[in-house]
Design an enzyme around this catalytic site. Structure first.
Site, PDB file in Angstrom:
ATOM      1  CG  PHE A  82     -19.207  11.451 -25.731  1.00  0.00           C
ATOM      2  CD1 PHE A  82     -19.129  12.817 -24.959  1.00  0.00           C
ATOM      3  CD2 PHE A  82     -18.122  10.463 -25.441  1.00  0.00           C
ATOM      4  CE1 PHE A  82     -17.783  13.088 -24.186  1.00  0.00           C
ATOM      5  CE2 PHE A  82     -17.009  10.772 -24.536  1.00  0.00           C
ATOM      6  CZ  PHE A  82     -16.966  12.186 -24.178  1.00  0.00           C
ATOM      7  CE1 TYR A 141      -4.001   1.791   0.697  1.00  0.00           C
ATOM      8  CE2 TYR A 141      -2.554   3.463   1.563  1.00  0.00           C
ATOM      9  CZ  TYR A 141      -3.574   3.106   1.041  1.00  0.00           C
ATOM     10  OH  TYR A 141      -4.758   4.487   1.224  1.00  0.00           O
ATOM     11  CG  ASP A 189      -3.559  16.453 -21.717  1.00  0.00           C
ATOM     12  OD1 ASP A 189      -2.904  15.319 -21.561  1.00  0.00           O
ATOM     13  OD2 ASP A 189      -4.868  16.721 -21.879  1.00  0.00           O
ATOM     14  CG  PHE A 203      -9.321  15.642 -23.951  1.00  0.00           C
ATOM     15  CD1 PHE A 203      -9.289  15.063 -25.178  1.00  0.00           C
ATOM     16  CD2 PHE A 203      -9.538  14.641 -22.890  1.00  0.00           C
ATOM     17  CE1 PHE A 203      -9.542  13.769 -25.419  1.00  0.00           C
ATOM     18  CE2 PHE A 203      -9.803  13.498 -23.111  1.00  0.00           C
ATOM     19  CZ  PHE A 203     -10.029  12.794 -24.394  1.00  0.00           C
ATOM     20  CB  THR A 204     -14.120  15.411 -23.567  1.00  0.00           C
ATOM     21  OG1 THR A 204     -13.310  14.280 -23.447  1.00  0.00           O
ATOM     22  CG2 THR A 204     -14.548  15.527 -25.072  1.00  0.00           C
ATOM     23  NE  ARG A 218     -13.923  12.450 -29.172  1.00  0.00           N
ATOM     24  CZ  ARG A 218     -14.121  12.344 -27.957  1.00  0.00           C
ATOM     25  NH1 ARG A 218     -12.905  12.197 -27.558  1.00  0.00           N
ATOM     26  NH2 ARG A 218     -14.946  12.388 -26.926  1.00  0.00           N
ATOM     27  CE  LYS A 246      -6.115   8.595 -24.225  1.00  0.00           C
ATOM     28  NZ  LYS A 246      -6.593   9.789 -23.875  1.00  0.00           N
TER      29      LYS A 246
HETATM   30  C1  LIG Z   1      -7.300  10.473 -22.834  1.00  0.00           C
HETATM   31  C2  LIG Z   1      -6.945  11.832 -22.689  1.00  0.00           C
HETATM   32  C3  LIG Z   1      -6.907  12.542 -21.469  1.00  0.00           C
HETATM   33  C4  LIG Z   1      -7.916  11.673 -20.168  1.00  0.00           C
HETATM   34  O1  LIG Z   1      -7.144  10.593 -19.902  1.00  0.00           O
HETATM   35  P1  LIG Z   1      -7.783   9.474 -19.129  1.00  0.00           P
HETATM   36  O2  LIG Z   1      -6.789   8.397 -18.920  1.00  0.00           O
HETATM   37  O3  LIG Z   1      -8.753   8.706 -20.244  1.00  0.00           O
HETATM   38  O4  LIG Z   1      -8.434   9.580 -18.142  1.00  0.00           O
HETATM   39  C5  LIG Z   1      -6.809  13.772 -21.235  1.00  0.00           C
HETATM   40  N1  LIG Z   1      -6.280  14.409 -22.174  1.00  0.00           N
HETATM   41  C6  LIG Z   1      -5.851  13.758 -23.454  1.00  0.00           C
HETATM   42  C7  LIG Z   1      -5.203  14.894 -24.500  1.00  0.00           C
HETATM   43  C8  LIG Z   1      -6.316  12.707 -23.612  1.00  0.00           C
HETATM   44  O5  LIG Z   1      -5.920  12.308 -24.840  1.00  0.00           O
END
Ligand SMILES: *Cc1c(COP(=O)(O)O)cnc(C)c1O
Length: 481
Positions: free
Chosen positions: A454, A80, A222, A132-133, A388, A265
């Site tokens: 969405f 932990y 980001d 970004f969303t 998108r 990613k």
């Molecule tokens: C996917 C993504 C996020 C969010 O990440 P999650 O791991 O899906 O929560 C934030 N910013 C960008 C540019 C992304 O592509």
């Protein structure tokens, strides 16, 4: 750069890995694809994976891992608090980004949540190259507002400009002169997701950073899609072409105050985290991580994933690995362009983006053309892409539809997952669909969630167009699934 050329002159992307574990795929007959689409209320998020042939929804958490990542996962240290796995990741991140602090989070939006909770208060404005969303949703949840300063070329779907993710730095500078007291931070997104995975240039990043420094405003990157941006800096940016990916990564990080990423990613695994230099923000952010994500040595991630991220981040700095995604995407974009099919150009990272506003111009934006195209492509080939466009927006406070600036269907290219013949299949089914685009009709909501609609929304076609499209497919390809 070490390149491999074909003697016969063909230019096709060559996989620099071999497949050692496989997962069987199902391709359902077209009548069944139609039935599954109806059950999923025309929202491809609601499909079951077993009913999908090529899942091109996203690159998030579905990239293929390497043998080195898998073996690192075996030695993960479960605790932990104080896990050695965490310290290995922390050291990797510190080496790569040259920042002292690494705060783990369960995924990218976990980082966004704690950053917004700490930094954004009602009336604040967060300038960014593009939203970004989830990034925007967290800022708005805290009462803030997002203003975009993307260069105009960024929204041009047919372009040969290599850095469409660039900030309009003149406009940003002017805005900060007048409003700097309302700006808690400036956000720059690498490999700008919603405009088609488009990169910024190194010079543009430096200009944006200088403007922020002048006003003493932190620049937050980001870096979820930084891998693709690195690749484009290496191959397209004069300033970077003689540097290694590791040197480019470091030069990029040196311009930023805070870097956060989704490790679903960046790093070919699952998780996320925030990297930052020493500042008075570190301790309050740590408290929010502990409150929201988990203790500081796991942040909601499994220790196995933590090990995989550490190895995956190192692999990101290998051009033979990092080039695979963008090269496959460029292949698909080029082939579709040759056939006259509207795609976003130049090819970016993340995926191939169909331009729904030119693919199905007869569908008004209030009828969600990109979502309709997504549903149609599932019927045509069992392929799942991601809308998108206007469907990914939210209504304004008065309940009016917010019309998106672009209507895209993203066909994501998870890394090292698909073979070139599968991409050829996708190209073929998109081509069939383009020939039959007049059959595609619009969609409307049957159930519309208030937040990020969405994901969970239920839709219905505005006519029997889905049945007619499936029938036409059976007539044109009677012997094929
Ligand atoms: C996917 C993504 C996020 C969010 O990440 P999650 O791991 O899906 O929560 C934030 N910013 C960008 C540019 C992304 O592509």
């Amino acid at each position: 750069m070490e390149t491999i050329s074909f003697f016969d002159g063909r230019k096709i992307p060559l996989e620099r890995h071999k497949v050692r574990i496989v997962q069987q795929l199902n391709l359902l007959p077209v009548e069944e694809r139609l039935a599954r689409l109806k059950e999923a209320s025309s929202n491809l998020y609601l499909l079951h994976n077993k009913d999908i042939f090529l899942d091109m929804l996203t690159d998030s958490g579905v990239n293929a891992m390497s043998d080195r990542q898998q073996s690192a996962m075996m030695r993960a240290d479960d605790a932990y608090a104080g896990s050695e796995s965490f310290f290995r990741l922390e050291k990797t991140v510190q080496d790569i980004f040259g920042m002292e602090h690494f705060l783990p989070a369960h995924q990218g939006r976990g980082c966004e949540k704690v950053l917004a909770d700490l930094l954004v208060k009602p009336g604040d404005i967060v300038p960014m190259n593009y939203h970004f969303t989830t990034s925007r949703a967290h800022i708005e949840r805290c009462g803030g507002e997002v203003i975009e300063f993307l260069i105009p070329e960024g929204l041009n779907c047919q372009s040969d400009y290599p850095f469409k993710g660039n900030f309009d730095t003149k406009a940003l500078a002017k805005f900060l002169e007048e409003n700097n007291d309302r700006v808690p931070f400036v956000r720059i997104e690498a490999g700008t997701n919603l405009i088609g995975g488009q990169p910024f240039s190194f010079g543009n990043l430096k200009e944006a950073a200088a403007i922020c420094r002048k006003h003493d405003i932190p620049l937050v990157m980001d870096a979820s899609l930084l891998q693709d941006n690195l690749y484009f800096l290496k191959i397209k940016d004069e300033e970077c072409k003689d540097l290694s990916l590791r040197e480019i990564m470091r030069a990029v990080a040196d311009e930023c105050d805070i870097i956060y990423f989704s490790a679903r990613k960046l790093g070919f695994a699952r998780g996320g985290g925030i990297c930052m230099r020493e500042s008075e923000l570190v301790n309050p952010l740590k408290e929010l991580i502990v409150l929201n994500e988990g203790f500081l040595t796991y942040g909601g991630m499994s220790v196995r994933e933590i090990e995989a991220i550490a190895v995956g981040l190192e692999e990101t700095l290998d051009l033979a690995i990092t080039s695979q995604g963008p090269e496959f995407i460029a292949y698909m974009v080029d082939e579709l362009e040759k056939r006259g099919i509207p795609v976003v150009t130049p090819a970016g990272g993340l995926g191939c983006h169909l331009d729904a506003s030119r693919f199905v111009p007869h569908i008004p934006q209030e009828q969600y053309p990109a979502a309709a195209l997504a549903a149609a492509l599932y019927i045509a080939g069992g392929i799942r892409g991601m809308e998108r466009g206007t469907l990914s927006e939210n209504r304004d406070d008065d309940g009016n539809e917010k019309i998106a600036e672009m209507e895209l269907l993203r066909l994501a290219m998870p890394r090292r997952v698909f073979t070139l013949s599968q991409i050829d299949y996708a190209i073929d089914r998109v081509t069939w669909l383009f020939e039959n685009r007049d059959l595609i009709g619009g969609l409307r909501f049957e159930h519309e969630p208030k937040i990020l609609r969405f994901f969970l929304g239920k839709l219905a076609p505005l006519s029997d167009w889905q049945e007619r499209l499936a029938e036409k497919f059976s007539r044109d390809l009677p012997d094929s699934l």
